[in-house]
Design a protein around this motif. Structure first.
Motif, PDB file in Angstrom:
ATOM      1  N   TYR A   1     -12.427  13.279   5.530  1.00  0.00           N
ATOM      2  CA  TYR A   1     -11.656  13.397   6.758  1.00  0.00           C
ATOM      3  C   TYR A   1     -12.652  13.145   7.877  1.00  0.00           C
ATOM      4  CZ  TYR A   1      -9.719  15.691  10.848  1.00  0.00           C
ATOM      5  OH  TYR A   1      -9.307  15.971  12.116  1.00  0.00           O
TER       6      TYR A   1
ATOM      7  N   GLN B   1      -8.788   9.196   7.463  1.00  0.00           N
ATOM      8  CA  GLN B   1      -9.218   9.681   6.162  1.00  0.00           C
ATOM      9  C   GLN B   1      -9.477   8.495   5.234  1.00  0.00           C
ATOM     10  OE1 GLN B   1      -7.236  13.293   4.628  1.00  0.00           O
ATOM     11  NE2 GLN B   1      -5.799  13.097   6.323  1.00  0.00           N
TER      12      GLN B   1
ATOM     13  N   GLY C   1       0.826  -1.198   0.000  1.00  0.00           N
ATOM     14  CA  GLY C   1       0.000   0.000   0.000  1.00  0.00           C
ATOM     15  C   GLY C   1       0.860   1.247   0.000  1.00  0.00           C
ATOM     16  N   LEU C   2       0.370   2.283   0.612  1.00  0.00           N
ATOM     17  CA  LEU C   2       1.086   3.555   0.699  1.00  0.00           C
ATOM     18  C   LEU C   2       1.832   3.622   2.022  1.00  0.00           C
ATOM     19  CD1 LEU C   2      -1.757   5.634  -0.750  1.00  0.00           C
ATOM     20  CD2 LEU C   2       0.589   6.143  -1.367  1.00  0.00           C
TER      21      LEU C   2
ATOM     22  N   LEU D   1      -4.918   9.750  -6.759  1.00  0.00           N
ATOM     23  CA  LEU D   1      -5.427   9.632  -5.398  1.00  0.00           C
ATOM     24  C   LEU D   1      -6.254  10.854  -5.038  1.00  0.00           C
ATOM     25  CD1 LEU D   1      -2.274   8.232  -3.639  1.00  0.00           C
ATOM     26  CD2 LEU D   1      -4.560   7.328  -3.240  1.00  0.00           C
TER      27      LEU D   1
ATOM     28  N   GLN E   1      -8.314   5.740  -5.072  1.00  0.00           N
ATOM     29  CA  GLN E   1      -7.321   5.773  -6.137  1.00  0.00           C
ATOM     30  C   GLN E   1      -7.966   5.184  -7.387  1.00  0.00           C
ATOM     31  OE1 GLN E   1      -3.597   3.557  -5.615  1.00  0.00           O
ATOM     32  NE2 GLN E   1      -2.533   5.179  -6.718  1.00  0.00           N
TER      33      GLN E   1
ATOM     34  N   ASN F   1      -8.801  12.517  -1.960  1.00  0.00           N
ATOM     35  CA  ASN F   1      -9.353  12.410  -0.625  1.00  0.00           C
ATOM     36  C   ASN F   1     -10.881  12.414  -0.691  1.00  0.00           C
ATOM     37  OD1 ASN F   1     -10.524  14.178   1.800  1.00  0.00           O
ATOM     38  ND2 ASN F   1      -8.817  12.938   2.522  1.00  0.00           N
TER      39      ASN F   1
ATOM     40  N   PHE G   1      -9.580   7.534   1.106  1.00  0.00           N
ATOM     41  CA  PHE G   1      -9.100   7.983  -0.199  1.00  0.00           C
ATOM     42  C   PHE G   1      -9.574   7.019  -1.267  1.00  0.00           C
ATOM     43  CE2 PHE G   1      -6.020  11.136   1.205  1.00  0.00           C
ATOM     44  CZ  PHE G   1      -5.721  10.725   2.489  1.00  0.00           C
TER      45      PHE G   1
ATOM     46  N   GLN H   1      -5.582  15.698   2.964  1.00  0.00           N
ATOM     47  CA  GLN H   1      -4.363  15.701   2.164  1.00  0.00           C
ATOM     48  C   GLN H   1      -4.717  15.696   0.685  1.00  0.00           C
ATOM     49  OE1 GLN H   1      -1.200  12.955   3.126  1.00  0.00           O
ATOM     50  NE2 GLN H   1      -1.982  12.711   5.191  1.00  0.00           N
TER      51      GLN H   1
ATOM     52  N   PHE I   1      -8.639   3.437   0.109  1.00  0.00           N
ATOM     53  CA  PHE I   1      -7.725   3.338   1.245  1.00  0.00           C
ATOM     54  C   PHE I   1      -8.267   4.115   2.433  1.00  0.00           C
ATOM     55  CE2 PHE I   1      -4.108   1.426  -0.805  1.00  0.00           C
ATOM     56  CZ  PHE I   1      -4.117   1.896  -2.106  1.00  0.00           C
TER      57      PHE I   1
ATOM     58  N   PHE J   1      -3.151  15.026  -3.101  1.00  0.00           N
ATOM     59  CA  PHE J   1      -2.037  14.296  -3.683  1.00  0.00           C
ATOM     60  C   PHE J   1      -1.659  14.812  -5.063  1.00  0.00           C
ATOM     61  CE2 PHE J   1      -1.129  10.660  -0.959  1.00  0.00           C
ATOM     62  CZ  PHE J   1      -2.182  10.748  -0.066  1.00  0.00           C
TER      63      PHE J   1
ATOM     64  N   ILE K   1       1.472   8.528   9.904  1.00  0.00           N
ATOM     65  CA  ILE K   1       0.293   8.280   9.080  1.00  0.00           C
ATOM     66  C   ILE K   1       0.440   6.882   8.506  1.00  0.00           C
ATOM     67  CG2 ILE K   1      -1.005   8.991   7.052  1.00  0.00           C
ATOM     68  CD1 ILE K   1       0.147  11.828   7.581  1.00  0.00           C
ATOM     69  N   ILE K   2      -0.522   6.034   8.806  1.00  0.00           N
ATOM     70  CA  ILE K   2      -0.466   4.643   8.361  1.00  0.00           C
ATOM     71  C   ILE K   2      -1.677   4.349   7.492  1.00  0.00           C
ATOM     72  CG2 ILE K   2      -0.392   2.242   9.080  1.00  0.00           C
ATOM     73  CD1 ILE K   2       2.106   3.780   9.832  1.00  0.00           C
ATOM     74  N   PHE K   3      -1.408   3.809   6.313  1.00  0.00           N
ATOM     75  CA  PHE K   3      -2.467   3.433   5.393  1.00  0.00           C
ATOM     76  C   PHE K   3      -2.774   1.948   5.526  1.00  0.00           C
ATOM     77  CE2 PHE K   3      -3.306   6.765   2.122  1.00  0.00           C
ATOM     78  CZ  PHE K   3      -2.492   7.760   2.636  1.00  0.00           C
ATOM     79  N   GLY K   4      -4.036   1.607   5.316  1.00  0.00           N
ATOM     80  CA  GLY K   4      -4.375   0.214   5.107  1.00  0.00           C
ATOM     81  C   GLY K   4      -3.959  -0.206   3.704  1.00  0.00           C
ATOM     82  N   LYS K   5      -4.062  -1.486   3.408  1.00  0.00           N
ATOM     83  CA  LYS K   5      -3.667  -1.997   2.099  1.00  0.00           C
ATOM     84  C   LYS K   5      -4.736  -1.803   1.043  1.00  0.00           C
ATOM     85  CE  LYS K   5      -0.065  -5.284   3.348  1.00  0.00           C
ATOM     86  NZ  LYS K   5       0.268  -4.660   4.623  1.00  0.00           N
TER      87      LYS K   5
END
Lengths: 112, 111
Positions: free
Chosen positions: B48, B33, A42-43, B43, B37, B45, B35, A101, B86, A103, B99-103
């Motif tokens: 929030y 948040q 992922g990111l 990407l 893609q 948003n 997102f 955010q 995401f 991008f 800041i941690i994203f899920g997969k």
């Protein structure tokens, strides 16, 4: 045009070379971020900056250097590129950590 | 560090169907948040939403911070909803977890 831009959009380089990815935003956002996106991961946040001359590490900072001499620019440098740094790199900006955010379009980097 | 899990990993629906995407996180957060893609990699948003419920057209999101999950609802799906969704969380005060994203959940909307 207003917004957030990244350059180059595509880059091929060789192992050991220095590469700089550029990020520019026109909103005067305080915060800027660099992420890398890889299949299966992922990111992931590389570095972020809260303001000019203030930067901090994210989840995966090793092998990268950032600077922020001006609010609108946040370049990311790979000092000695490695194949594991092949990825898609996204830059983002926001008013604060607690806000939306935005991008950039991403930079696809291939390290041979 | 904080863990973020999204489910389902993949979802295939017919146009017009409704869907619910889930994001679980392992610790308290002060920022969440969602997102999208799109298939071209862009990407965007969506929300929030550190707590409560928000709606934007056919999309809505609810975060129940005390139970450590967030849901993204998509109603009357359109093909343009395809892509990866995401969620990302931020836990201030923890220098290892900015800041941690899920997969992500990959959504395919079939015409």
């Amino acid at each position: 045009d207003a917004g957030i831009t990244q350059s180059p959009r595509y880059k091929i380089t060789e192992t050991g070379r220095q590469v700089t990815l550029m990020c520019h935003q026109t909103w005067s956002h305080s915060y800027m971020f660099w992420y890398r996106q890889d299949l299966g991961h992922g990111l992931r946040l590389i570095y972020y900056s809260a303001a000019a001359d203030i930067t901090d590490k994210g989840e995966v900072p090793d092998g990268y250097v950032v600077s922020r001499s001006k609010t609108e620019n946040f370049p990311l440098t790979l000092e000695s590129a490695t194949r594991s740094q092949t990825s898609v790199y996204f830059c983002a900006s926001s008013v604060s950590l607690e806000r939306t955010q935005y991008f950039g379009p991403g930079t696809r980097l291939l390290v041979l | 560090g904080i863990q973020v899990e999204q489910s389902p990993p993949d979802l295939i629906l017919q146009e017009g169907a409704n869907s619910t995407l889930r994001c679980n996180f392992s610790d308290s957060v002060n920022n969440l948040q969602w997102f999208h893609q799109n298939p071209w990699g862009q990407l965007i948003n969506l929300f929030y939403i550190p707590s409560g419920t928000k709606q934007n057209g056919r999309l809505s999101a609810t975060t129940v911070a005390t139970e450590r999950y967030s849901l993204l609802y998509i109603s009357s799906s359109q093909t343009t909803d395809s892509g990866v969704y995401f969620c990302a969380v931020e836990k201030s005060g923890d220098r290892d977890d900015k800041i941690i994203f899920g997969k992500g959940t990959r959504l395919h909307i079939l015409p």
